[in-house]
Design an enzyme around this catalytic site. Structure first.
Site, PDB file in Angstrom:
ATOM      1  N   HIS A   1    -156.827  26.122 -19.558  1.00 48.08           N
ATOM      2  CA  HIS A   1    -156.851  25.743 -20.979  1.00 48.08           C
ATOM      3  C   HIS A   1    -155.677  26.296 -21.797  1.00 48.08           C
ATOM      4  O   HIS A   1    -155.215  27.408 -21.588  1.00 48.08           O
ATOM      5  CB  HIS A   1    -158.163  26.227 -21.605  1.00 48.08           C
ATOM      6  CG  HIS A   1    -158.348  27.717 -21.464  1.00 48.08           C
ATOM      7  ND1 HIS A   1    -157.935  28.605 -22.417  1.00 48.08           N
ATOM      8  CD2 HIS A   1    -158.865  28.447 -20.453  1.00 48.08           C
ATOM      9  CE1 HIS A   1    -158.210  29.831 -22.020  1.00 48.08           C
ATOM     10  NE2 HIS A   1    -158.766  29.762 -20.825  1.00 48.08           N
TER      11      HIS A   1
ATOM     12  N   HIS B   1    -141.453  22.052 -12.997  1.00 47.07           N
ATOM     13  CA  HIS B   1    -142.114  21.645 -11.752  1.00 47.07           C
ATOM     14  C   HIS B   1    -143.162  22.710 -11.409  1.00 47.07           C
ATOM     15  O   HIS B   1    -142.819  23.878 -11.213  1.00 47.07           O
ATOM     16  CB  HIS B   1    -141.060  21.539 -10.636  1.00 47.07           C
ATOM     17  CG  HIS B   1    -141.594  21.002  -9.347  1.00 47.07           C
ATOM     18  ND1 HIS B   1    -140.776  20.497  -8.364  1.00 47.07           N
ATOM     19  CD2 HIS B   1    -142.853  20.895  -8.843  1.00 47.07           C
ATOM     20  CE1 HIS B   1    -141.499  20.098  -7.333  1.00 47.07           C
ATOM     21  NE2 HIS B   1    -142.766  20.333  -7.605  1.00 47.07           N
TER      22      HIS B   1
HETATM   23  C1  LIG Z   1    -138.032  32.549  -4.498  1.00 47.45           C
HETATM   24  C2  LIG Z   1    -137.021  31.716  -3.746  1.00 47.45           C
HETATM   25  C3  LIG Z   1    -136.468  30.652  -4.690  1.00 47.45           C
HETATM   26  C4  LIG Z   1    -135.929  32.673  -3.344  1.00 47.45           C
HETATM   27  O1  LIG Z   1    -134.925  32.011  -2.689  1.00 47.45           O
HETATM   28  P1  LIG Z   1    -133.509  32.782  -2.458  1.00 47.45           P
HETATM   29  O2  LIG Z   1    -132.953  33.196  -3.768  1.00 47.45           O
HETATM   30  O3  LIG Z   1    -132.700  31.878  -1.584  1.00 47.45           O
HETATM   31  O4  LIG Z   1    -133.949  34.110  -1.762  1.00 47.45           O
HETATM   32  P2  LIG Z   1    -133.699  34.588  -0.252  1.00 47.45           P
HETATM   33  O5  LIG Z   1    -134.308  33.635   0.712  1.00 47.45           O
HETATM   34  O6  LIG Z   1    -132.251  34.935  -0.129  1.00 47.45           O
HETATM   35  O7  LIG Z   1    -134.550  35.936  -0.225  1.00 47.45           O
HETATM   36  C5  LIG Z   1    -134.209  37.087  -0.957  1.00 47.45           C
HETATM   37  C6  LIG Z   1    -135.261  38.131  -0.684  1.00 47.45           C
HETATM   38  O8  LIG Z   1    -136.489  37.753  -1.307  1.00 47.45           O
HETATM   39  C7  LIG Z   1    -137.523  37.581  -0.313  1.00 47.45           C
HETATM   40  N1  LIG Z   1    -138.271  36.393  -0.674  1.00 47.45           N
HETATM   41  C8  LIG Z   1    -137.797  35.131  -0.884  1.00 47.45           C
HETATM   42  N2  LIG Z   1    -138.780  34.310  -1.246  1.00 47.45           N
HETATM   43  C9  LIG Z   1    -139.908  35.042  -1.240  1.00 47.45           C
HETATM   44  C10 LIG Z   1    -141.250  34.724  -1.532  1.00 47.45           C
HETATM   45  N3  LIG Z   1    -141.615  33.506  -1.909  1.00 47.45           N
HETATM   46  N4  LIG Z   1    -142.152  35.731  -1.473  1.00 47.45           N
HETATM   47  C11 LIG Z   1    -141.796  36.986  -1.108  1.00 47.45           C
HETATM   48  N5  LIG Z   1    -140.513  37.343  -0.818  1.00 47.45           N
HETATM   49  C12 LIG Z   1    -139.590  36.365  -0.890  1.00 47.45           C
HETATM   50  C13 LIG Z   1    -136.791  37.408   1.008  1.00 47.45           C
HETATM   51  O9  LIG Z   1    -137.599  37.814   2.087  1.00 47.45           O
HETATM   52  C14 LIG Z   1    -135.597  38.293   0.802  1.00 47.45           C
HETATM   53  O10 LIG Z   1    -136.002  39.642   0.978  1.00 47.45           O
HETATM   54  P3  LIG Z   1    -134.998  40.752   1.605  1.00 47.45           P
HETATM   55  O11 LIG Z   1    -133.845  40.834   0.626  1.00 47.45           O
HETATM   56  O12 LIG Z   1    -135.842  41.973   1.653  1.00 47.45           O
HETATM   57  O13 LIG Z   1    -134.575  40.210   2.921  1.00 47.45           O
HETATM   58  C15 LIG Z   1    -137.647  30.973  -2.507  1.00 47.45           C
HETATM   59  O14 LIG Z   1    -137.815  31.847  -1.416  1.00 47.45           O
HETATM   60  C16 LIG Z   1    -138.980  30.350  -2.830  1.00 47.45           C
HETATM   61  O15 LIG Z   1    -140.056  30.946  -2.694  1.00 47.45           O
HETATM   62  N6  LIG Z   1    -138.899  29.084  -3.286  1.00 47.45           N
HETATM   63  C17 LIG Z   1    -140.055  28.296  -3.679  1.00 47.45           C
HETATM   64  C18 LIG Z   1    -140.196  27.099  -2.731  1.00 47.45           C
HETATM   65  C19 LIG Z   1    -141.282  26.179  -3.200  1.00 47.45           C
HETATM   66  O16 LIG Z   1    -142.268  26.574  -3.754  1.00 47.45           O
HETATM   67  N7  LIG Z   1    -141.067  24.911  -2.981  1.00 47.45           N
HETATM   68  C20 LIG Z   1    -141.994  23.901  -3.427  1.00 47.45           C
HETATM   69  C21 LIG Z   1    -141.420  22.529  -3.333  1.00 47.45           C
HETATM   70  S1  LIG Z   1    -142.576  21.328  -3.838  1.00 47.45           S
END
Ligand SMILES: CC(C)(COP(=O)(O)OP(=O)(O)OC[C@H]1O[C@@H](n2cnc3c(N)ncnc32)[C@H](O)[C@@H]1OP(=O)(O)O)[C@@H](O)C(=O)NCCC(=O)NCCS
Length: 201
Positions: A126, A135
């Site tokens: 709510h 998104h």
């Molecule tokens: C958050 C996010 C954007 C980060 O991407 P990024 O900037 O490329 O980050 P990286 O993959 O380089 O990771 C950086 C650090 O964060 C951590 N990390 C990344 N995503 C994480 C998540 N969702 N939860 C916990 N830790 C995460 C990685 O393990 C890494 O840790 P480290 O430095 O200890 O090795 C991505 O991981 C994510 O979760 N995207 C959402 C995807 C999604 O929901 N898509 C839906 C489509 S409909």
């Protein structure tokens, strides 16, 4: 109905259009893929192909969706689409171009901006206020009275507690649990959510 975009998000939208017994005439895409389900025609976008049509911008990336909106807004109108299996309170307000995917639940007095994707099985409680070009990914949950500002992305299965503000273009990582306000452009992951950097996806 016309889809702008002919990749993953467009495939999902096509399915939704068929579920709602509507007709997709054709797709446009700046870089058309070789094929689309049912061999529907895909053209390069032009004013003529979009003029006075009802269009959905079927692109998951918030910034690209906004760029395409800016480029095309004088030519066409934008549909609001909702899958029949979504529960949407009658007290919800929508901006043009927003789409509500299957099994979504939106409770009372939520306001949703334009060109948002409220993705599969997400929950918006709510009085949340969702800005333009947001998104909300599949299975994410927002508790009551949350503000999500323009262009923010809430990742798969993330949970946000009540009353929080998520800043403009912020990214909440998949599975994060957000317990405090998130500044503009912050990328937040984990439980409890912590900022890992500032920037875009
Ligand atoms: C958050 C996010 C954007 C980060 O991407 P990024 O900037 O490329 O980050 P990286 O993959 O380089 O990771 C950086 C650090 O964060 C951590 N990390 C990344 N995503 C994480 C998540 N969702 N939860 C916990 N830790 C995460 C990685 O393990 C890494 O840790 P480290 O430095 O200890 O090795 C991505 O991981 C994510 O979760 N995207 C959402 C995807 C999604 O929901 N898509 C839906 C489509 S409909």
């Amino acid at each position: 109905m016309i889809l702008y975009g002919a990749r993953g998000q467009a495939k999902v939208m096509y399915d939704l259009i068929l579920s709602n017994n509507q007709l997709l005439e054709y797709l446009v895409d700046d870089n058309p893929p070789a094929d689309f389900p049912h061999h529907l025609p895909i053209y390069l976008p032009s004013r003529e192909l979009l003029l006075d049509k009802k269009v959905i911008i079927a692109i998951g990336d918030n910034r690209i969706r906004e760029m395409i909106y800016d480029k095309t807004k004088e030519w066409c109108s934008f549909e609001i689409m909702q899958h029949y299996s979504a529960y949407v309170s009658r007290f919800t307000e929508f901006g043009d171009g927003s789409v509500i995917m299957p099994k979504v639940c939106i409770n009372a007095e939520v306001s949703i901006g334009m060109h948002c994707i409220i993705n599969t099985a997400s929950v918006i409680e709510h009085e949340c206020v969702i800005g333009d070009f947001v998104h909300i990914s599949p299975s994410a949950s927002l508790a009551g009275n949350i503000t999500v500002k323009k262009g923010a992305h809430i990742g798969l299965g993330a949970n946000v507690i009540q009353g929080i503000t998520i800043g403009e273009n912020a990214v909440i990582g998949a599975g994060a649990v957000v317990l405090s306000d998130v500044p503009d452009h912050a990328v937040v992951v984990g439980n409890p959510g912590r900022i890992i950097r500032f920037g875009t996806l």
